[in-house]
Motif scaffolding. Structure first.
Motif, PDB file in Angstrom:
ATOM      1  N   GLY A  54      -0.501  -2.442  -9.314  1.00  0.00           N
ATOM      2  CA  GLY A  54      -1.164  -3.514  -8.573  1.00  0.00           C
ATOM      3  C   GLY A  54      -1.078  -3.369  -7.066  1.00  0.00           C
ATOM      4  N   ARG A  55      -0.837  -2.143  -6.601  1.00  0.00           N
ATOM      5  CA  ARG A  55      -0.758  -1.891  -5.157  1.00  0.00           C
ATOM      6  C   ARG A  55      -1.984  -1.096  -4.722  1.00  0.00           C
ATOM      7  N   LEU A  56      -2.278  -1.111  -3.415  1.00  0.00           N
ATOM      8  CA  LEU A  56      -3.326  -0.250  -2.883  1.00  0.00           C
ATOM      9  C   LEU A  56      -2.813   1.181  -2.861  1.00  0.00           C
ATOM     10  N   GLY A  57      -3.673   2.116  -3.232  1.00  0.00           N
ATOM     11  CA  GLY A  57      -3.323   3.530  -3.156  1.00  0.00           C
ATOM     12  C   GLY A  57      -4.309   4.230  -2.236  1.00  0.00           C
ATOM     13  N   ILE A  58      -3.807   5.096  -1.370  1.00  0.00           N
ATOM     14  CA  ILE A  58      -4.696   5.819  -0.451  1.00  0.00           C
ATOM     15  C   ILE A  58      -4.316   7.297  -0.451  1.00  0.00           C
ATOM     16  N   LEU A  59      -5.226   8.107  -0.995  1.00  0.00           N
ATOM     17  CA  LEU A  59      -5.073   9.566  -0.996  1.00  0.00           C
ATOM     18  C   LEU A  59      -5.798  10.115   0.227  1.00  0.00           C
ATOM     19  N   SER A  60      -5.115  10.974   0.992  1.00  0.00           N
ATOM     20  CA  SER A  60      -5.733  11.631   2.143  1.00  0.00           C
ATOM     21  C   SER A  60      -5.693  13.131   1.900  1.00  0.00           C
ATOM     22  N   GLU A  61      -6.838  13.791   2.100  1.00  0.00           N
ATOM     23  CA  GLU A  61      -6.921  15.244   1.907  1.00  0.00           C
ATOM     24  C   GLU A  61      -7.543  15.865   3.154  1.00  0.00           C
ATOM     25  N   ALA A  62      -6.699  16.439   4.029  1.00  0.00           N
ATOM     26  CA  ALA A  62      -7.222  17.142   5.201  1.00  0.00           C
ATOM     27  C   ALA A  62      -8.067  18.328   4.728  1.00  0.00           C
ATOM     28  N   TYR A  63      -9.022  18.737   5.566  1.00  0.00           N
ATOM     29  CA  TYR A  63      -9.930  19.825   5.169  1.00  0.00           C
ATOM     30  C   TYR A  63      -9.285  21.163   5.482  1.00  0.00           C
ATOM     31  N   ALA A  99       0.840  -1.209   0.000  1.00  0.00           N
ATOM     32  CA  ALA A  99       0.000   0.000   0.000  1.00  0.00           C
ATOM     33  C   ALA A  99       0.867   1.248   0.000  1.00  0.00           C
ATOM     34  N   VAL A 100       0.374   2.261  -0.728  1.00  0.00           N
ATOM     35  CA  VAL A 100       1.051   3.561  -0.832  1.00  0.00           C
ATOM     36  C   VAL A 100       0.067   4.639  -0.355  1.00  0.00           C
ATOM     37  N   PHE A 101       0.451   5.354   0.693  1.00  0.00           N
ATOM     38  CA  PHE A 101      -0.357   6.485   1.182  1.00  0.00           C
ATOM     39  C   PHE A 101       0.259   7.784   0.661  1.00  0.00           C
ATOM     40  N   ASP A 102      -0.588   8.714   0.226  1.00  0.00           N
ATOM     41  CA  ASP A 102      -0.108  10.033  -0.186  1.00  0.00           C
ATOM     42  C   ASP A 102      -0.974  11.082   0.508  1.00  0.00           C
ATOM     43  N   LEU A 103      -0.335  11.956   1.298  1.00  0.00           N
ATOM     44  CA  LEU A 103      -1.069  12.787   2.258  1.00  0.00           C
ATOM     45  C   LEU A 103      -1.077  14.248   1.826  1.00  0.00           C
ATOM     46  N   HIS A 104      -2.287  14.797   1.681  1.00  0.00           N
ATOM     47  CA  HIS A 104      -2.500  16.148   1.147  1.00  0.00           C
ATOM     48  C   HIS A 104      -3.451  16.942   2.038  1.00  0.00           C
ATOM     49  N   THR A 105      -3.718  18.191   1.589  1.00  0.00           N
ATOM     50  CA  THR A 105      -4.738  19.062   2.176  1.00  0.00           C
ATOM     51  C   THR A 105      -5.475  19.726   1.023  1.00  0.00           C
ATOM     52  N   THR A 106      -6.797  19.862   1.152  1.00  0.00           N
ATOM     53  CA  THR A 106      -7.574  20.416   0.036  1.00  0.00           C
ATOM     54  C   THR A 106      -7.262  21.899  -0.173  1.00  0.00           C
ATOM     55  N   ASN A 107      -7.713  22.399  -1.307  1.00  0.00           N
ATOM     56  CA  ASN A 107      -7.371  23.780  -1.684  1.00  0.00           C
ATOM     57  C   ASN A 107      -8.507  24.770  -1.533  1.00  0.00           C
ATOM     58  N   GLY A 108      -9.692  24.331  -1.093  1.00  0.00           N
ATOM     59  CA  GLY A 108     -10.711  25.358  -0.928  1.00  0.00           C
ATOM     60  C   GLY A 108     -12.150  24.907  -1.059  1.00  0.00           C
ATOM     61  N   PHE A 138     -16.921  17.789   5.562  1.00  0.00           N
ATOM     62  CA  PHE A 138     -16.081  16.661   5.983  1.00  0.00           C
ATOM     63  C   PHE A 138     -14.775  17.178   6.570  1.00  0.00           C
ATOM     64  N   HIS A 139     -14.260  16.472   7.565  1.00  0.00           N
ATOM     65  CA  HIS A 139     -12.983  16.881   8.155  1.00  0.00           C
ATOM     66  C   HIS A 139     -11.809  16.323   7.369  1.00  0.00           C
ATOM     67  N   LEU A 140     -12.103  15.378   6.505  1.00  0.00           N
ATOM     68  CA  LEU A 140     -11.053  14.810   5.651  1.00  0.00           C
ATOM     69  C   LEU A 140     -11.755  14.090   4.510  1.00  0.00           C
ATOM     70  N   THR A 141     -11.171  14.170   3.339  1.00  0.00           N
ATOM     71  CA  THR A 141     -11.658  13.364   2.218  1.00  0.00           C
ATOM     72  C   THR A 141     -10.515  12.462   1.743  1.00  0.00           C
ATOM     73  N   TRP A 142     -10.867  11.391   1.046  1.00  0.00           N
ATOM     74  CA  TRP A 142      -9.873  10.383   0.685  1.00  0.00           C
ATOM     75  C   TRP A 142     -10.248   9.798  -0.664  1.00  0.00           C
ATOM     76  N   ALA A 143      -9.323   9.108  -1.269  1.00  0.00           N
ATOM     77  CA  ALA A 143      -9.635   8.364  -2.497  1.00  0.00           C
ATOM     78  C   ALA A 143      -8.793   7.107  -2.542  1.00  0.00           C
ATOM     79  N   THR A 198     -15.862  11.785   7.152  1.00  0.00           N
ATOM     80  CA  THR A 198     -14.996  11.738   5.956  1.00  0.00           C
ATOM     81  C   THR A 198     -15.834  11.275   4.766  1.00  0.00           C
ATOM     82  N   TRP A 199     -15.285  11.480   3.585  1.00  0.00           N
ATOM     83  CA  TRP A 199     -15.985  11.011   2.368  1.00  0.00           C
ATOM     84  C   TRP A 199     -14.959  10.889   1.265  1.00  0.00           C
ATOM     85  N   ASP A 200     -15.399  10.320   0.144  1.00  0.00           N
ATOM     86  CA  ASP A 200     -14.540  10.298  -1.038  1.00  0.00           C
ATOM     87  C   ASP A 200     -14.111  11.724  -1.375  1.00  0.00           C
ATOM     88  N   TYR A 201     -12.854  11.898  -1.716  1.00  0.00           N
ATOM     89  CA  TYR A 201     -12.361  13.181  -2.194  1.00  0.00           C
ATOM     90  C   TYR A 201     -13.211  13.636  -3.384  1.00  0.00           C
TER      91      TYR A 201
END
Ligand SMILES: [Zn+2]
Length: 563
Positions: free
Chosen positions: A300-309, A211-220, A225-230, A263-266
């Motif tokens: 073929g790996r799991l991907g997890i996008l995190s977007e703080a609000y 699994a690969v996590f990539d951690l972000h914050t939304t732009n506006g 939601f306090h966080l969105t993900w994909a 939380t919800w889908d980005y």
């Protein structure tokens, strides 16, 4: 109207954020007591500064060194063959922590790919310290980590209070989105132009994470939601893997909701509420592998996008990112065999005649209630006050469906003109794609690309005028191109698709792929020519296409950019 106070939670959905099960908390307290005296050294920069600063690359190195003194299993990590510094000489510094039990899952945590979005960088440090101090024992036992808190190392150290003025910021300011060369690293996964990306590809080859996590914050976006993900939303990804990736996140969403963290889908509201038009739906972004988590899916790996609000406070954003990552890791630690099974396809080769999509469209996944937050802003766009919020039930379009007319049968492999070998071979090998001499190709008929349409970007992006080609493979070289001779075929690079990174090779090399090397300008000098315009060879040939293969035109999927 309530005043907007960045130091206070706002809105009806705000609740206390849990810090984990009581049993873990007790273990953590014991470990904290045992390491008494190291407490200050093991504080992160935000904690030590009452959340008025974020860490630089040297702060992170110093913090990790203090942790390593007490926990020597935590060691610096450099994948073989990877660049160790950015183009400006900043360290590409990661750490590895093996699990205490055999047969562990492997997880890669990526922070600060957009270095103005500093929350993931800080959350990784908090979480790692907790794991080392004895909290979350299931993670310590069952997950081996590689952590890269400052992936965009150049942007990390370019702290400036002028960056991202629209969000509540620490006084130190935050880093810069792009690298010193102006590259957005979350668009670079396929063309791998940056040293950071080549580091990442070397890590994928060496560490082989599930699994690969990539951690972000939304732009506006102004949602509740306090966080969105994909999950990985990858065009051409293994359907079973993508479904599993989403199942994981939906279960985590439900667990976090029960803990009071919405939380919800980005995604974003469409149309944009600022347009004044009525909101009709919630939409995710796009499935292209240029984005890190989608690229993970292509391998073929799991991907997890995190977007703080973006409108939560700095501290809340960090703590909520930490809570989300922790919940995902706990889910994986409790489903290790399922994760292994879902990602086993990462080594599965393609076969001639397999079908892959060149385009997909967003589809309605579910209907759900969404809170729309209305903000009063300063002239600079900074939120001044929350004027109110209302709830709408909307279709949530967060998954993709392949377009049948965009599906093509894959060849046995591709030949790349030997003229380009010096440039293309290292790039393919960085992706883990094997390139052989043209003489190693099978005795199957070649097919030549007949272009039927093209679109050249009207503006440069990432320094490139993007090129989208439409067309099909034909038995004979079309007019306007000079023929490939037998010697040309022999001098070419042969890239078979029946290899573990066959999917990656296909989307890099098929000229119609929306994120191909053709798209990203690697062959522009021969494909975007002015002047004399005398015939040259088209630089890529397909070999071993099934005779019935008929090709539709490419369509570029929805092109929303994630933040
Ligand atoms: Zn981002």
């Amino acid at each position: 109207m309530t005043r907007f106070d960045p130091l206070q939670p706002h809105g009806a959905t705000t609740r206390r954020i849990p810090i984990g099960p009581i049993a873990s908390w007790r273990r953590g307290t014991l470990a904290l007591a045992l390491s008494f005296g190291m407490a200050n050294a093991q504080q992160t920069v935000p904690e030590a500064s009452a959340w008025s600063k974020t860490s630089t690359t040297s702060d992170v190195v110093a913090f990790m060194a203090e942790l390593s003194k007490v926990h020597p299993k935590l060691v610096p990590y450099a994948p073989p063959g990877a660049p160790l510094r950015t183009e400006s000489g900043k360290p590409l510094q990661a750490w590895r922590l093996p699990a205490t039990k055999p047969g562990a899952l492997r997880v890669y945590l990526n922070g600060n790919i957009h270095a103005g979005e500093v929350e993931g960088k800080e959350a990784i440090l908090l979480l790692l310290r907790e794991v080392l101090q004895g909290q979350h024992s299931e993670l310590r036992e069952r997950i081996e980590f590689v952590l890269m808190p400052c992936y965009n190392a150049e942007g990390t150290d370019a702290l400036d209070p002028a960056h991202r003025r629209y969000q509540p910021n620490p006084a130190s300011g935050v880093g810069r989105r792009e690298t010193d060369r102006g590259l957005d690293l979350n668009r670079d996964a396929m063309k791998a132009e940056a040293a950071n990306t080549r580091w990442l590809l070397a890590m994928l080859r060496d560490f082989d994470p599930h699994a690969v996590f990539d951690l972000h914050t939304t732009n506006g976006s102004t949602h509740g939601f306090h966080l969105t993900w994909a999950p990985a939303l990858t065009l051409g990804g293994d359907p079973a893997l993508l479904a599993f990736n989403r199942r994981l996140l939906v279960e985590v969403r439900d667990q976090l909701k029960a803990q009071g963290l919405p939380t919800w889908d980005y995604g974003n509201f469409e149309p944009d509420p600022r347009s004044g038009n009525p909101i009709e739906r919630w939409e995710s972004y796009d499935p292209l592998p240029r984005y890190l988590v989608n690229y993970a899916g292509l391998q073929g790996r799991l991907g997890i996008l995190s977007e703080a609000y973006v409108y939560r406070t700095f501290e809340q954003r960090v703590r909520e990112t930490r809570a989300f990552v922790l919940q995902c890791l706990a889910w994986m630690a409790s489903h290790p065999r399922d994760v292994e099974q879902a990602t086993a396809a990462r080594l599965q080769p393609l076969r001639s005649g397999d079908t892959l999509p060149l385009a997909a469209r967003l589809v309605e996944t579910e209907k759900a209630p969404f809170e729309v937050v209305e903000l009063e802003r300063t002239a600079e766009g900074q939120p001044l006050a929350e004027k109110g919020r209302h709830t709408l039930t909307l279709p949530s379009l967060t998954t993709f469906q392949d377009l049948p007319e965009g599906a093509v049968q894959v060849p046995a492999g591709f030949l790349v003109d030997g003229t380009w070998a010096e440039r293309i071979r290292p790039l393919l090998e960085a992706h883990g794609v094997r390139a052989l001499p043209g003489t190693a190709r099978p005795t199957l008929p070649p097919a030549f690309f007949a272009e039927s349409g093209r679109k050249v970007g009207s503006r440069a992006f990432q320094g490139v005028f993007e090129l989208d080609l439409q067309g099909r493979w034909t038995p004979d070289a079309p007019k306007g191109h000079s023929p490939w001779t037998a010697a040309d075929l022999d001098r070419a690079l042969w890239i078979p698709l029946d290899q573990p990174r066959g999917r990656v090779a296909f989307y890099l090399l098929d000229p119609r792929s929306p994120d191909s090397l053709v798209h990203w300008g690697l062959f522009h000098s021969v494909l975007l020519r002015g002047g004399w315009g005398e015939a040259t060879r088209f630089p890529i040939v397909a070999v071993g296409l099934p005779p019935e293969a008929r090709v539709a035109s490419t369509g570029t999927p929805a092109a929303r950019k994630p933040e």
